[in-house]
Design a protein around this motif. Structure first.
Motif, PDB file in Angstrom:
ATOM      1  N   MET A   1       0.868  -1.221   0.203  1.00  0.00           N
ATOM      2  CA  MET A   1      -0.085  -0.132  -0.158  1.00  0.00           C
ATOM      3  C   MET A   1       1.015   1.230   0.205  1.00  0.00           C
ATOM      4  O   MET A   1       1.965   1.282   1.095  1.00  0.00           O
ATOM      5  N   GLN A   2       0.247   2.370   0.074  1.00  0.00           N
ATOM      6  CA  GLN A   2       1.280   3.607  -0.873  1.00  0.00           C
ATOM      7  C   GLN A   2       0.480   4.722  -0.116  1.00  0.00           C
ATOM      8  O   GLN A   2      -0.524   4.937  -0.087  1.00  0.00           O
TER       9      GLN A   2
ATOM     10  N   TYR B   1      -7.513  -1.048  -0.174  1.00  0.00           N
ATOM     11  CA  TYR B   1      -7.410  -0.309  -0.947  1.00  0.00           C
ATOM     12  C   TYR B   1      -5.641  -0.390  -1.270  1.00  0.00           C
ATOM     13  O   TYR B   1      -4.924  -0.936  -0.471  1.00  0.00           O
ATOM     14  N   GLN B   2      -4.977   0.532  -2.343  1.00  0.00           N
ATOM     15  CA  GLN B   2      -4.255   0.732  -2.825  1.00  0.00           C
ATOM     16  C   GLN B   2      -3.054   2.452  -2.553  1.00  0.00           C
ATOM     17  O   GLN B   2      -2.221   1.697  -2.339  1.00  0.00           O
TER      18      GLN B   2
ATOM     19  N   GLU C   1      -0.668  -2.638  10.044  1.00  0.00           N
ATOM     20  CA  GLU C   1      -2.162  -2.763  10.204  1.00  0.00           C
ATOM     21  C   GLU C   1      -2.167  -3.480   9.375  1.00  0.00           C
ATOM     22  O   GLU C   1      -3.216  -4.038   8.849  1.00  0.00           O
ATOM     23  N   PHE C   2      -1.593  -2.710   8.408  1.00  0.00           N
ATOM     24  CA  PHE C   2      -2.711  -2.814   6.694  1.00  0.00           C
ATOM     25  C   PHE C   2      -2.656  -3.889   5.855  1.00  0.00           C
ATOM     26  O   PHE C   2      -3.391  -4.537   5.998  1.00  0.00           O
ATOM     27  N   ALA C   3      -1.108  -4.302   6.004  1.00  0.00           N
ATOM     28  CA  ALA C   3      -0.603  -5.697   5.863  1.00  0.00           C
ATOM     29  C   ALA C   3      -1.009  -6.426   5.976  1.00  0.00           C
ATOM     30  O   ALA C   3      -1.005  -7.836   6.017  1.00  0.00           O
ATOM     31  N   ALA C   4      -1.322  -6.556   7.943  1.00  0.00           N
ATOM     32  CA  ALA C   4      -1.707  -7.598   8.016  1.00  0.00           C
ATOM     33  C   ALA C   4      -3.090  -8.044   7.761  1.00  0.00           C
ATOM     34  O   ALA C   4      -3.612  -9.039   8.641  1.00  0.00           O
ATOM     35  N   GLY C   5      -4.037  -6.991   7.655  1.00  0.00           N
ATOM     36  CA  GLY C   5      -5.514  -7.854   7.438  1.00  0.00           C
ATOM     37  C   GLY C   5      -5.527  -8.122   5.929  1.00  0.00           C
ATOM     38  O   GLY C   5      -6.831  -7.992   5.147  1.00  0.00           O
TER      39      GLY C   5
END
Length: 362
Positions: free
Chosen positions: A1-2, A299-300, A334-338
């Motif tokens: 994610m960016q 989302y990205q 956190e975003f990567a984990a889920g």
């Protein structure tokens, strides 16, 4: 994610001092902010496009070219490129040139803008805003993918045997986001081409944007680009931080109350409750940003607005330190984990080159 920041380039008086920066000061501040964004580890810097006071970024590719020469990693983008009033031929040329200069670290967000008088200044009719966006992008899309183009549309002179130069770097056009805050036609357009959709959800309640993003995801799948979860979505956000939340509220309140974009309306407390604006501690920014996935799915790209409403450069740079050091590392984790295994990766030139952009369905 960016993660990154976007600027609208407003020249606004500082309500705490009464001083208004000069255009020169504001332009130089924007470039300093871009360099700082790379320094603190952000992924994206994006600038708006405006042709009227009190804004200064009338030539985004000029500014981004300057930044490209002084950075090595950060992606350079726009938070609006006016697809309605710019000639698509010039967009094709300018961004392909920038793409070469920046070694591929370039994408752009197309939009109609929010200033009605711009249309006649560039020989267009605001009542044709949606048709202009659709027609002009159809040409831009072809100019980057076909070496020789014959074209006849509704809003510009025909082209016969035209080649846009330079050609896109490595034969891969810059990634395109279609930005909209209210128009389902633009969500449909993004879905049709398999491009990204950016919902700059900084002013309205989330329910509106859930419908718009949901439509884009559904139509993205309809056109055969992948599952709804694989659609490429970007979101806006606004933050102001101090380590102590009460200090943040006290310091930011006069800027909020007098800001041209949202001052003199709902209170700061009402606005933070109803929109993504977060004024508080880094942890509060983290907590609220993580809720975006609950509303919109994986989302990205997440871009934050941080340099508006007359905030002095020193304060903005301090905000970027907090964002880069305390907020974004936690958000990445956190975003990567889920994250679902089906979710598409954020667009980069290297990734697009590796898979070559899919063709638009017949």
């Amino acid at each position: 994610m960016q993660f990154g920041i976007f600027t609208v380039g407003d020249v606004t008086p500082d309500p705490t001092t009464g001083r208004t920066p000069t255009e020169h000061e504001r332009i130089k501040a924007m470039t300093a902010i871009a360099l700082k964004a790379e320094e603190v580890g952000l992924d994206v810097f994006a600038t708006g496009e405006h042709h009227n006071p009190p804004f200064v970024p009338s030539s985004p590719t000029t500014m981004l070219g300057w930044i490209a020469a002084r950075t090595e990693r950060i992606i350079l983008s726009t938070s609006t490129t006016l697809i309605t009033t710019n000639d698509p031929v010039k967009i094709a040329e300018d961004f392909a040139m920038l793409q070469h200069l920046a070694d591929g670290r370039v994408d752009l967000m197309l939009g109609r803008g929010n200033t009605g008088p711009v249309y006649p200044w560039f020989g267009q009719d605001i009542r044709q805003g949606i048709p202009l966006a659709i027609d002009n992008y159809a040409l831009l899309h072809r100019l980057w993918r076909e070496d020789v183009v014959d074209w006849q549309g509704r809003f510009r002179t025909p082209l016969q045997g035209f080649t846009s130069t330079p050609r896109p770097l490595d034969g891969v056009p810059p990634f395109v986001w279609h930005g909209s805050i209210r128009s389902p036609e633009i969500a449909e357009q993004a879905a049709y081409y398999g491009d990204g959709f950016f919902a700059n959800n900084i002013f309205w309640p989330k329910e509106h944007f859930k419908r718009l993003i949901g439509l884009y995801r559904e139509r993205y799948a309809h056109y055969g680009h992948g599952s709804p979860e694989q659609a490429v979505v970007g979101l806006g956000g606004q933050v102001f931080m101090r380590r102590n939340a009460q200090d943040a509220v006290r310091e930011f309140r006069p800027y909020f109350d007098n800001a041209p974009v949202y001052g003199h309306g709902p209170s700061l407390e009402e606005f933070t409750e109803q929109t993504p604006l977060t004024v508080g501690s880094p942890q509060q920014v983290i907590d609220k940003t993580l809720t975006f996935r609950d509303s919109f799915g994986d989302y990205q790209r997440q871009l934050f607005l941080m340099d508006h409403a007359g905030l002095p450069l020193k304060t903005v740079l301090e905000q970027l330190d907090l964002l880069g050091e305390e907020v974004v590392p936690v958000l990445r984790k956190e975003f990567a984990a889920g994250r679902s295994a089906q979710t598409a990766d954020a667009p980069t030139h290297a990734a697009l080159l590796a898979r070559q952009s899919p063709q638009v369905p017949e």
